[in-house]
Design a protein around this motif. Structure first.
Motif, PDB file in Angstrom:
ATOM      1  N   LEU A 187       0.829  -1.207   0.000  1.00  7.15           N
ATOM      2  CA  LEU A 187       0.000   0.000   0.000  1.00  7.15           C
ATOM      3  C   LEU A 187       0.865   1.259   0.000  1.00  7.15           C
ATOM      4  CD1 LEU A 187      -2.880  -0.897   2.502  1.00  7.15           C
ATOM      5  CD2 LEU A 187      -2.784  -1.230   0.026  1.00  7.15           C
ATOM      6  N   PRO A 188       0.828   1.995  -1.092  1.00  9.50           N
ATOM      7  CA  PRO A 188       1.561   3.264  -1.163  1.00  9.50           C
ATOM      8  C   PRO A 188       0.795   4.364  -0.441  1.00  9.50           C
ATOM      9  CG  PRO A 188       0.381   2.912  -3.211  1.00  9.50           C
ATOM     10  CD  PRO A 188       0.102   1.706  -2.341  1.00  9.50           C
ATOM     11  N   LEU A 189       1.492   5.330   0.107  1.00 12.02           N
ATOM     12  CA  LEU A 189       0.801   6.509   0.628  1.00 12.02           C
ATOM     13  C   LEU A 189      -0.041   7.098  -0.493  1.00 12.02           C
ATOM     14  CD1 LEU A 189       3.266   8.510   2.902  1.00 12.02           C
ATOM     15  CD2 LEU A 189       1.575   6.776   3.521  1.00 12.02           C
ATOM     16  N   LYS A 190      -1.203   7.616  -0.100  1.00  9.33           N
ATOM     17  CA  LYS A 190      -2.117   8.186  -1.103  1.00  9.33           C
ATOM     18  C   LYS A 190      -1.736   9.654  -1.319  1.00  9.33           C
ATOM     19  CE  LYS A 190      -7.026   8.508  -2.182  1.00  9.33           C
ATOM     20  NZ  LYS A 190      -8.393   8.403  -1.610  1.00  9.33           N
ATOM     21  N   ILE A 191      -0.850   9.886  -2.260  1.00 13.45           N
ATOM     22  CA  ILE A 191      -0.329  11.230  -2.511  1.00 13.45           C
ATOM     23  C   ILE A 191      -0.789  11.670  -3.894  1.00 13.45           C
ATOM     24  CG2 ILE A 191       1.723  12.692  -2.540  1.00 13.45           C
ATOM     25  CD1 ILE A 191       3.206  10.480  -1.045  1.00 13.45           C
ATOM     26  N   LYS A 192      -1.248  12.907  -3.967  1.00 11.33           N
ATOM     27  CA  LYS A 192      -1.841  13.421  -5.198  1.00 11.33           C
ATOM     28  C   LYS A 192      -0.783  13.845  -6.212  1.00 11.33           C
ATOM     29  CE  LYS A 192      -5.294  16.941  -6.462  1.00 11.33           C
ATOM     30  NZ  LYS A 192      -6.194  17.951  -5.865  1.00 11.33           N
ATOM     31  N   ASN A 193      -0.945  13.367  -7.438  1.00 10.37           N
ATOM     32  CA  ASN A 193      -0.248  13.975  -8.576  1.00 10.37           C
ATOM     33  C   ASN A 193       1.274  13.847  -8.522  1.00 10.37           C
ATOM     34  OD1 ASN A 193      -0.778  15.256 -11.014  1.00 10.37           O
ATOM     35  ND2 ASN A 193      -0.326  17.288 -10.177  1.00 10.37           N
ATOM     36  N   VAL A 194       1.752  12.691  -8.084  1.00  7.65           N
ATOM     37  CA  VAL A 194       3.205  12.491  -7.992  1.00  7.65           C
ATOM     38  C   VAL A 194       3.659  11.278  -8.802  1.00  7.65           C
ATOM     39  CG1 VAL A 194       3.641  13.670  -5.811  1.00  7.65           C
ATOM     40  CG2 VAL A 194       2.843  11.279  -5.797  1.00  7.65           C
ATOM     41  N   PRO A 198       6.124   6.331  -1.372  1.00  6.67           N
ATOM     42  CA  PRO A 198       6.628   5.424  -0.352  1.00  6.67           C
ATOM     43  C   PRO A 198       5.538   4.413   0.017  1.00  6.67           C
ATOM     44  CG  PRO A 198       7.015   7.713   0.272  1.00  6.67           C
ATOM     45  CD  PRO A 198       6.115   7.729  -0.911  1.00  6.67           C
ATOM     46  N   THR A 199       5.951   3.185   0.266  1.00  2.83           N
ATOM     47  CA  THR A 199       5.014   2.060   0.347  1.00  2.83           C
ATOM     48  C   THR A 199       5.388   1.130   1.485  1.00  2.83           C
ATOM     49  OG1 THR A 199       4.626   2.161  -2.050  1.00  2.83           O
ATOM     50  CG2 THR A 199       4.240   0.025  -0.969  1.00  2.83           C
TER      51      THR A 199
END
Lengths: 207, 207
Positions: A187-194, A198-199
């Motif tokens: 599960l990757p961090l839910k980061i917008k538009n990148v 990091p997982t």
């Protein structure tokens, strides 16, 4: 249920790509029990620190960001291949004996998993190997190095995979994991538009 | 298998605790297709940004860091309680009608899940509610606010829970999730020796 943690630990002395100082995470502890009644920390990190997914944008102009990967694909059956006998790179030849089907997610276990410092000669997936995996229509590939390739002009391995939307998972630690099939939850961090995230990744036997 | 993403999206305009600027994440895009042939970004973030676990050290002097939580507990059955009717806080009274057993992980769904800006009067778990859950010997509790408490002197809710090693999961988004039982997979970044960790959390039906 047995769970294997296949994630690198994030800390200031961890292995970072090519030992570059700008790749090293930094912590800023702003509150602790000397100056406050709680404890609070900031983290400065490159998005490719430790275990992480690369999205197409990382190496493909106008490529998709992390949003391009479907949530469901972060919980998937995987096949771990033991390639510890290889000393330089993983080629198509090295993969021919394996059963690889459309929709597979492949994890490449190499002797990288035993490195304790950054190894500039880490084992990587070369263009022929990437091309072969892409032709087999896999959905993703992971490796126990901070990069899936090195020393290839034009980042060919990344591009062959990312242009087809094949997920790349880098920075795994597979020392404790034997060849075979597992359920992977990565599960990757839910980061917008990148271009990467990091997982935390684990393998599960018998869920 | 149906998956609900119950994680907040991390971006520069996201909701941060009490609208504090120092809680806001910042991105530093160092390479892109104007200045390089790849795309690469750094992230500066507080460890309590968006969806995250608090470890005991956050509010308990000499408390355990994230390492104190067993990996197996990040993959757990959960019970979602719908408490959307409450307008101020969650007390023991509000929880009495629920079936709560030792070993449960409880998620508290409130009208916070519908907030689009930081709400200084967010619904929180008060000390009586925390005490009641602790007496029932739950292993963890999550809430759809960036804090599990507000406006309580001495951070009583945090302390009641964290002193017993009960996991606190903050910053959930539960709008799409109905009351009931699910499998939760909530994987925090594997960060050494810290008081909290950013987390990607999902609920799974029928895995």
């Amino acid at each position: 249920m047995k769970i294997y943690d296949i994630s690198m630990t994030i800390h200031e002395d961890m292995i970072v790509y090519k030992d570059k100082e700008e790749k090293r995470p930094h912590f800023n502890n702003k509150a602790n029990y000397i100056n406050a009644d709680y404890y609070d920390t900031d983290l400065y990190m490159n998005l490719h620190t430790g275990t992480h997914f690369d999205a197409p944008l990382h190496m493909v102009k106008d490529g998709q960001t992390m949003e391009g990967y479907k949530l469901e694909k972060f919980i998937t059956d995987v096949k771990v291949f033991n390639l510890e006998h290889l000393n330089n790179k993983i080629t198509k030849e090295d993969l021919l004996s394996y059963d690889i089907k459309a929709g597979d997610f492949i994890l490449l276990k190499t002797k990288n998993s035993y490195d304790t410092t950054f190894n500039f000669d880490f084992i990587y997936l070369d263009q022929s190997g990437a091309q072969y995996l892409a032709e087999r229509s896999i959905i993703g590939v992971g490796i126990d190095a901070l990069g899936i390739e090195r020393a290839q002009p034009e980042h060919e391995t990344h591009k062959v995979l990312l242009r087809r939307g094949i997920m790349i998972l880098e920075g795994l630690t597979l020392k404790e994991v034997e060849e075979g099939g597992y359920l992977m939850i990565a599960l990757p961090l839910k980061i917008k538009n990148v271009e990467a995230a990091p997982t935390r990744a684990v393998l599960v036997e018998n869920l």
